[in-house]
Design an enzyme around this catalytic site. Structure first.
Site, PDB file in Angstrom:
ATOM      1  N   ARG A 224      -5.755   3.336 -15.798  1.00  0.00           N
ATOM      2  CA  ARG A 224      -6.286   4.547 -14.494  1.00  0.00           C
ATOM      3  C   ARG A 224      -6.708   5.005 -14.527  1.00  0.00           C
ATOM      4  NH1 ARG A 224      -2.844   5.194 -11.893  1.00  0.00           N
ATOM      5  NH2 ARG A 224      -3.566   4.635  -9.567  1.00  0.00           N
TER       6      ARG A 224
ATOM      7  N   CYS B 249     -14.156   4.037 -28.225  1.00  0.00           N
ATOM      8  CA  CYS B 249     -15.441   4.814 -29.007  1.00  0.00           C
ATOM      9  C   CYS B 249     -16.362   5.133 -27.168  1.00  0.00           C
ATOM     10  CB  CYS B 249     -16.468   4.034 -29.350  1.00  0.00           C
ATOM     11  SG  CYS B 249     -15.650   3.331 -31.215  1.00  0.00           S
ATOM     12  N   GLU B 250     -15.390   6.127 -26.379  1.00  0.00           N
ATOM     13  CA  GLU B 250     -16.450   6.187 -25.330  1.00  0.00           C
ATOM     14  C   GLU B 250     -15.663   7.400 -24.712  1.00  0.00           C
ATOM     15  OE1 GLU B 250     -16.554   4.168 -21.812  1.00  0.00           O
ATOM     16  OE2 GLU B 250     -16.483   2.628 -23.044  1.00  0.00           O
TER      17      GLU B 250
ATOM     18  N   TYR C 203      -9.841   5.468 -12.482  1.00  0.00           N
ATOM     19  CA  TYR C 203      -9.839   5.838 -10.677  1.00  0.00           C
ATOM     20  C   TYR C 203      -8.984   7.334 -11.014  1.00  0.00           C
ATOM     21  CZ  TYR C 203      -8.169   1.242  -9.755  1.00  0.00           C
ATOM     22  OH  TYR C 203      -7.977  -0.373 -10.105  1.00  0.00           O
TER      23      TYR C 203
ATOM     24  N   PRO D  43       4.443  -5.089  -0.798  1.00  0.00           N
ATOM     25  CA  PRO D  43       4.364  -3.921  -1.858  1.00  0.00           C
ATOM     26  C   PRO D  43       4.327  -4.072  -3.086  1.00  0.00           C
ATOM     27  CG  PRO D  43       6.637  -4.478  -1.202  1.00  0.00           C
ATOM     28  CD  PRO D  43       5.851  -5.390  -0.108  1.00  0.00           C
ATOM     29  N   GLY D  44       3.357  -3.529  -3.924  1.00  0.00           N
ATOM     30  CA  GLY D  44       3.126  -3.988  -5.288  1.00  0.00           C
ATOM     31  C   GLY D  44       3.260  -2.393  -6.195  1.00  0.00           C
TER      32      GLY D  44
ATOM     33  N   GLY E   4       0.860  -1.554   0.098  1.00  0.00           N
ATOM     34  CA  GLY E   4       0.127  -0.041  -0.035  1.00  0.00           C
ATOM     35  C   GLY E   4       0.634   1.542  -0.489  1.00  0.00           C
TER      36      GLY E   4
ATOM     37  N   TYR F 118       0.079  -1.817 -12.521  1.00  0.00           N
ATOM     38  CA  TYR F 118      -1.839  -2.227 -12.699  1.00  0.00           C
ATOM     39  C   TYR F 118      -1.956  -0.912 -14.022  1.00  0.00           C
ATOM     40  CZ  TYR F 118      -1.747  -2.435  -8.021  1.00  0.00           C
ATOM     41  OH  TYR F 118      -1.418  -3.341  -6.252  1.00  0.00           O
TER      42      TYR F 118
HETATM   43  N1  LLP Z   1      -2.013  -7.091  -0.960  1.00  0.00           N
HETATM   44  C1  LLP Z   1      -3.373  -7.264  -0.528  1.00  0.00           C
HETATM   45  C2  LLP Z   1      -4.016  -8.177   0.177  1.00  0.00           C
HETATM   46  C3  LLP Z   1      -3.382  -5.966  -1.405  1.00  0.00           C
HETATM   47  O1  LLP Z   1      -5.517  -5.856  -1.945  1.00  0.00           O
HETATM   48  C4  LLP Z   1      -2.299  -5.431  -2.401  1.00  0.00           C
HETATM   49  C5  LLP Z   1      -3.298  -4.367  -3.594  1.00  0.00           C
HETATM   50  C6  LLP Z   1      -1.297  -5.277  -1.663  1.00  0.00           C
HETATM   51  C7  LLP Z   1      -0.795  -5.855  -1.632  1.00  0.00           C
HETATM   52  C8  LLP Z   1      -0.532  -4.361  -3.157  1.00  0.00           C
HETATM   53  O2  LLP Z   1      -0.557  -3.449  -2.396  1.00  0.00           O
HETATM   54  P1  LLP Z   1       0.458  -1.763  -3.261  1.00  0.00           P
HETATM   55  O3  LLP Z   1       1.210  -2.445  -2.536  1.00  0.00           O
HETATM   56  O4  LLP Z   1       0.187  -1.591  -5.239  1.00  0.00           O
HETATM   57  O5  LLP Z   1      -0.309  -0.733  -2.683  1.00  0.00           O
HETATM   58  N2  LLP Z   1      -5.519  -0.940  -9.131  1.00  0.00           N
HETATM   59  C9  LLP Z   1      -5.671  -0.011  -8.305  1.00  0.00           C
HETATM   60  C10 LLP Z   1      -5.110  -0.811  -6.967  1.00  0.00           C
HETATM   61  C11 LLP Z   1      -5.573  -2.029  -6.351  1.00  0.00           C
HETATM   62  C12 LLP Z   1      -4.667  -2.737  -5.338  1.00  0.00           C
HETATM   63  C13 LLP Z   1      -5.561  -3.555  -5.289  1.00  0.00           C
HETATM   64  N3  LLP Z   1      -4.835  -4.123  -3.807  1.00  0.00           N
HETATM   65  C14 LLP Z   1      -4.698   1.252  -8.895  1.00  0.00           C
HETATM   66  O6  LLP Z   1      -4.435   1.228 -10.111  1.00  0.00           O
HETATM   67  O7  LLP Z   1      -5.186   1.970  -8.448  1.00  0.00           O
END
Ligand code: LLP
Length: 421
Positions: free
Chosen positions: A314, A346-347, A318, A276-277, A239, A375
């Site tokens: 995105r 087309c939107e 969002y 972390p993603g 997150g 993402y």
């Molecule tokens: N762990 C869990 C259980 C999660 O649900 C998520 C993200 C992460 C870790 C990784 O979070 P990060 O470090 O990437 O913030 N598609 C959206 C973001 C969706 C996040 C979903 N869960 C966007 O493009 O902003």
């Protein structure tokens, strides 16, 4: 350090000019930097040291096998949320004991897959899931290591679609009910409690919500231990946010986040896991696109480009901001133009940016969306029968296509016309 920089007037990914990749693979495409992926992963491991820890990359953010292998070879674990992600992690060479399985809706089939293939832990999100996992593990004669994801009812102060730690969200079990759910877990056959899991949301730009959540987890650790549970690990989720707009204040750094973890839960003797993603993959990727037309509208100019919302959703989903930069560095002092940057779909939602000031563009100009590694490709679709765009990985002065653009034949051949039609 930024690995997407201008050199001699051209935007580079590490030591490769993005325009050279464009000439070779065509536009649009995603391009990732190995050096950035590596560095961001290492920032987390450094921030958590000397605590025993495992950084599990949230591969939902970017799941190409070459990226997973890059991180897995450095020692990263993976946070997976589906059978498909589990299989990808394994295919990239990540051992089961470094894979954690998250998600509110794991099917029995997915549980079987991970139990037989090897898994570090399931992060269980509900009582029905607990019972299902117990049944599946028992039937296989195996024991499923579990944490339970608690929902701490904390406001993550992020976009409502990616906040997960409030009681109205579908995630986890209310922290207030944790004791009874852990008691049930301990009593069920085929399960072994190993820790606690929490994740409150994505793109957090302040540390305070993490602090609130982690303090609650620290309290819960003590309570559950007093109840007789073995709490060996804390999975603290992902997150941590990234800077999307260069001019905005930068979110806290992994080092600050690591210090917070040490302050809040560091004295509990637990192994720390994080997921972390975005912080690892987000600024490791750009989306390169080409201008098809510059259309002079009645009250604005539209930059119509060959990438669209199906490639990067995105902004549409969002209202997310991505910096858009030309591949050819603008001359200093050049007066900027203002465009609505749009795709061909087309939107009207197929809009990347409105009234964006940027270097003047013409037909054929190449541009890059920054911070598109997370993402981006993973959320793309073939809407409007647009082929999924290629992914390219750069390392130093070489690059490779790590997912090729499908041909139209390949796309059409996936459909079947029934013989009775
Ligand atoms: N762990 C869990 C259980 C999660 O649900 C998520 C993200 C992460 C870790 C990784 O979070 P990060 O470090 O990437 O913030 N598609 C959206 C973001 C969706 C996040 C979903 N869960 C966007 O493009 O902003």
């Amino acid at each position: 350090m930024d690995h997407f920089l201008y050199k001699n007037g051209q935007l580079f990914a590490e030591d490769v000019a993005l325009a050279d990749i464009a000439a070779s693979v065509g536009t649009p495409f995603y391009c990732y930097s190995t050096a950035t992926l590596t560095r961001h992963y290492q920032l987390f491991t450094e921030a958590l040291s000397p605590l025993p820890h495992l950084v599990c990359f949230a591969m939902k953010s970017l799941s190409n096998l070459a990226v997973l292998k890059t991180l897995g070879d450095l020692g990263a674990g993976m946070d997976v949320v589906s059978g498909g992600e589990y299989l990808r992690a394994k295919a990239a060479g990540v051992p089961g004991d470094r894979i954690v399985f998250s998600g509110v809706g794991k099917t029995r089939e997915e549980m079987r897959l991970a139990l037989t293939g090897g898994i570090r832990q399931f992060n269980v999100e509900s009582e029905p899931e607990l019972r299902a996992l117990s049944e599946v593990a028992t039937a296989l004669g195996l024991v499923a290591p579990i944490t339970i994801r608690v929902n701490p009812d904390v406001d993550a102060k992020t976009h409502e679609k990616i906040a997960t730690g409030k009681k109205e969200n579908k995630f986890g079990i209310p922290i207030s009910r944790a004791r009874e759910v852990y008691a049930e877990a301990a009593a069920l056959p085929g399960l072994k409690v190993v820790g606690i899991d929490v994740h409150i949301g994505s793109q957090l730009t302040e540390l305070e919500p993490f602090e609130q959540a982690y303090l609650k987890v620290a309290d819960l650790t003590r309570t559950l231990r007093a109840d007789g549970h073995e709490i060996l690990r804390l999975d603290l989720g992902g997150g941590l946010g990234i800077p999307y707009a260069r001019n905005n204040a930068a979110p806290p750094l992994p080092l600050d986040y690591g210090a917070l973890i040490k302050r809040t839960v560091g004295d509990l003797g637990c192994e720390i896991e994080i997921e972390p993603g975005r912080l690892i993959s987000g600024n490791a990727g750009v989306l390169v696109s080409q201008v098809i037309y510059v259309k002079n509208g009645e009250d604005r100019d539209f930059l119509i480009i060959d990438a669209a919302m199906n490639d990067l959703i995105r902004p549409a989903m969002y209202s997310a901001h991505h910096d858009i930069v030309p591949l050819t560095e603008p001359e200093p002092g050049l007066e900027s133009a203002t465009y609505d940057v749009v795709g061909p779909i087309c939107e009207s939602g197929d809009t990347f940016a409105k009234t964006r000031a940027m270097a003047p563009m013409t037909e054929g100009s190449l541009l890059a969306f920054r911070s598109a590694g997370a993402y981006g490709a993973v959320m793309s679709s073939e809407y409007n029968s647009r082929p999924l765009i290629p992914e390219v990985l750069v390392k130093g002065d070489h690059f490779a296509v790590i997912r090729a653009r499908p041909t139209f034949d390949e796309m059409l051949n996936r459909d079947t016309i029934p013989e009775w039609l």
